[in-house]
Motif scaffolding. Structure first.
Motif, short mmCIF file in Angstrom:
data_model
loop_
_atom_site.label_atom_id
_atom_site.label_comp_id
_atom_site.label_asym_id
_atom_site.label_seq_id
_atom_site.Cartn_x
_atom_site.Cartn_y
_atom_site.Cartn_z
N LEU A 155 5.32 134.45 -35.22
CA LEU A 155 4.49 135.60 -34.86
C LEU A 155 3.11 135.51 -35.52
CD1 LEU A 155 7.13 138.45 -35.18
CD2 LEU A 155 6.25 137.44 -33.08
N LEU A 156 3.00 134.80 -36.63
CA LEU A 156 1.72 134.68 -37.32
C LEU A 156 0.81 133.63 -36.70
CD1 LEU A 156 2.87 134.87 -41.06
CD2 LEU A 156 1.96 136.69 -39.63
N VAL A 157 1.36 132.77 -35.86
CA VAL A 157 0.56 131.69 -35.27
C VAL A 157 -0.59 132.24 -34.44
CG1 VAL A 157 0.59 129.72 -33.70
CG2 VAL A 157 2.44 130.03 -35.35
N PRO A 158 -0.36 133.14 -33.47
CA PRO A 158 -1.51 133.65 -32.69
C PRO A 158 -2.48 134.48 -33.53
CG PRO A 158 0.50 134.87 -32.16
CD PRO A 158 0.91 133.69 -32.98
N ILE A 159 -1.98 135.11 -34.59
CA ILE A 159 -2.87 135.90 -35.45
C ILE A 159 -3.83 134.96 -36.17
CG2 ILE A 159 -2.98 137.47 -37.41
CD1 ILE A 159 -0.29 138.57 -36.58
N ARG A 160 -3.30 133.85 -36.70
CA ARG A 160 -4.17 132.87 -37.37
C ARG A 160 -5.21 132.33 -36.39
NH1 ARG A 160 0.94 130.96 -39.48
NH2 ARG A 160 1.16 131.41 -41.70
N ALA A 161 -4.76 132.02 -35.16
CA ALA A 161 -5.68 131.46 -34.17
C ALA A 161 -6.78 132.46 -33.82
CB ALA A 161 -4.91 131.06 -32.91
N ALA A 162 -6.42 133.74 -33.66
CA ALA A 162 -7.42 134.76 -33.30
C ALA A 162 -8.45 134.94 -34.40
CB ALA A 162 -6.72 136.08 -33.00
N LEU A 163 -8.04 134.73 -35.67
CA LEU A 163 -8.95 134.90 -36.79
C LEU A 163 -9.67 133.61 -37.16
CD1 LEU A 163 -6.73 137.19 -39.07
CD2 LEU A 163 -8.74 137.87 -37.75
N GLY A 164 -9.35 132.52 -36.44
CA GLY A 164 -9.99 131.25 -36.73
C GLY A 164 -9.50 130.61 -38.02
N LEU A 165 -8.25 130.87 -38.41
CA LEU A 165 -7.70 130.35 -39.65
C LEU A 165 -6.82 129.13 -39.36
CD1 LEU A 165 -6.65 133.69 -41.39
CD2 LEU A 165 -8.70 132.33 -41.84
N PRO A 166 -6.67 128.24 -40.35
CA PRO A 166 -5.77 127.09 -40.15
C PRO A 166 -4.32 127.52 -40.15
CG PRO A 166 -6.59 127.15 -42.40
CD PRO A 166 -7.34 128.21 -41.66
N ASP A 167 -3.45 126.63 -39.69
CA ASP A 167 -2.02 126.95 -39.63
C ASP A 167 -1.42 127.16 -41.02
OD1 ASP A 167 -2.16 126.70 -36.91
OD2 ASP A 167 -1.42 124.63 -36.86
N SER A 168 -2.10 126.64 -42.05
CA SER A 168 -1.57 126.77 -43.41
C SER A 168 -1.99 128.08 -44.09
CB SER A 168 -2.06 125.59 -44.26
OG SER A 168 -3.48 125.55 -44.30
N ALA A 169 -2.74 128.94 -43.40
CA ALA A 169 -3.22 130.19 -44.01
C ALA A 169 -2.04 131.07 -44.42
CB ALA A 169 -4.13 130.94 -43.05
N THR A 170 -2.11 131.61 -45.64
CA THR A 170 -1.05 132.47 -46.16
C THR A 170 -1.23 133.90 -45.64
OG1 THR A 170 -2.35 133.07 -48.12
CG2 THR A 170 -1.00 131.07 -48.24
N PRO A 171 -0.21 134.74 -45.78
CA PRO A 171 -0.37 136.15 -45.38
C PRO A 171 -1.53 136.84 -46.09
CG PRO A 171 1.95 135.64 -45.65
CD PRO A 171 1.19 134.43 -46.10
N ASP A 172 -1.77 136.51 -47.38
CA ASP A 172 -2.91 137.11 -48.09
C ASP A 172 -4.23 136.70 -47.46
OD1 ASP A 172 -1.30 138.46 -49.86
OD2 ASP A 172 -1.42 136.92 -51.43
N GLN A 173 -4.35 135.43 -47.08
CA GLN A 173 -5.58 134.95 -46.44
C GLN A 173 -5.76 135.60 -45.06
OE1 GLN A 173 -4.63 130.76 -46.69
NE2 GLN A 173 -6.02 130.45 -48.42
#
Length: 340
Positions: A155-173
């Motif tokens: 579920l976090l994959v599309p959120i990271r993509a929408a924010l322009g973050l890498p797949d390794s981004a933590t919940p805090d990031q």
């Protein structure tokens, strides 16, 4: 001290596992946002095990009936008989009840939820108990998890993509990036309102409106002559205004000095100096007048009769006043003409 409830999935197998992974090594946060919870290393894990071992087996209940006010009588599903510090965290050896073993074999319960004490900064202090549950939280406890449980983190994959973050981004990031995006959106809304655009204006619309305001007028739309004046007229008007302001300042300075003379604080010999002071710094001159001593009788603009003799050694008061004012005592003896 704060207490937290975490979750770990149990393996899909014909018999319940004897050893279960209770706490992961490192820093983790629950899927629901709780945490972070910190188990630094095996030495820290050994401290947690020592604090948890009271000589009594740690219980495992159903759905945390022992600590949640759900109205049900807590029944043991198993007992944690031993704890072990391993490179990937704390493991526990469990003896399951017959009923719990049947529930697990039938996959009626699939997750184990440990209850821990921790500091305000998240350092784990003690393992209290655990409970069988179907609401997983700590996705980091996946050593024995099935692939279905791992999919929850997708579920976090599309959120990271929408924010322009890498797949390794933590919940805090992810949380920090979302906060920055929200602040940027609020800024754009403020700019849109300042430009007279709706709150939902796109960045392209805001850019176009800004360029329209800052770009020079097109040649096809010449400026309206009625709204402008020739530069020569503007320059002449500015010069007239400056001269008028200077005359006003000079008149005001003259009035202030005349008033000071009437009070006996400015002598005729001091008038030129006083006019320059009052014109340059009206407030400073006013303050000086308030503190200056009376040099001549109030209301006297100029001395009358024969010129007084130069102050002698005995005229200590006059000499002291002249010294404070930076004047030559002889200047007070110079005849002056009364003002008209």
């Amino acid at each position: 001290m704060p207490r937290a409830v975490c979750q770990v999935s149990l393996p899909d197998q014909s018999t319940p596992p004897e050893w279960v992974h209770l706490l992961p090594m490192g820093t983790v946060r629950g899927v629901d946002g709780r945490g972070p919870y910190v188990l630094r290393d095996q030495a820290h894990a050994a401290q947690v095990i020592a604090a948890s071992g009271t000589g009594v087996d740690l219980p495992i209940d159903y759905d945390h009936d022992a600590i949640l006010p759900n109205g049900r009588r807590p029944i043991a599903a198993g007992w944690i008989k031993a704890l072990d510090a391993r490179p990937d965290g704390i493991w526990g050896r469990v003896e399951w009840t017959t009923a719990a073993a049947a529930h697990l074999t039938a996959r009626e319960y699939r997750y184990l939820s440990p209850v821990i004490d921790h500091t305000r900064s998240g350092d784990v202090l003690r393992l209290r108990m655990a409970g069988l549950t179907n609401t997983p939280n700590l996705s980091a406890l996946t050593a024995l998890a099935s692939q279905e449980q791992l999919d929850a983190m997708d579920l976090l994959v599309p959120i990271r993509a929408a924010l322009g973050l890498p797949d390794s981004a933590t919940p805090d990031q992810i949380t920090a990036a979302a906060a920055q995006s929200r602040q940027a959106a609020q800024t754009l809304t403020g700019v849109a309102r300042a430009l007279g655009l709706p709150d939902a204006a796109t960045p392209d619309q805001i850019t176009a409106a800004t360029q329209a305001r800052t770009s020079p007028p097109a040649a096809s739309n010449p400026p309206d002559p009625s709204q402008y004046v020739p530069m020569s007229q503007f320059t002449a008007l500015s010069a007239d205004l400056a001269a008028m302001r200077q005359r006003l300042d000079t008149d005001a300075a003259g009035q202030a000095v005349t008033a000071a003379q009437a009070q006996g604080k400015v002598t005729p010999a001091m008038r030129d100096w006083a006019l320059g002071y009052a014109a340059k710094d009206p407030q400073g001159f006013t303050a000086w007048c308030s503190a200056a001593p009376v040099l001549v009788a109030p209301g006297t603009l100029a001395p009358s009769g024969p010129a007084p003799a130069a102050p002698g050694v005995g005229d200590q008061a006059v000499t002291a006043v002249c010294s404070q004012l930076g004047l030559d005592p002889k200047a007070l003896t110079t005849p002056a003409t009364k003002e008209a």
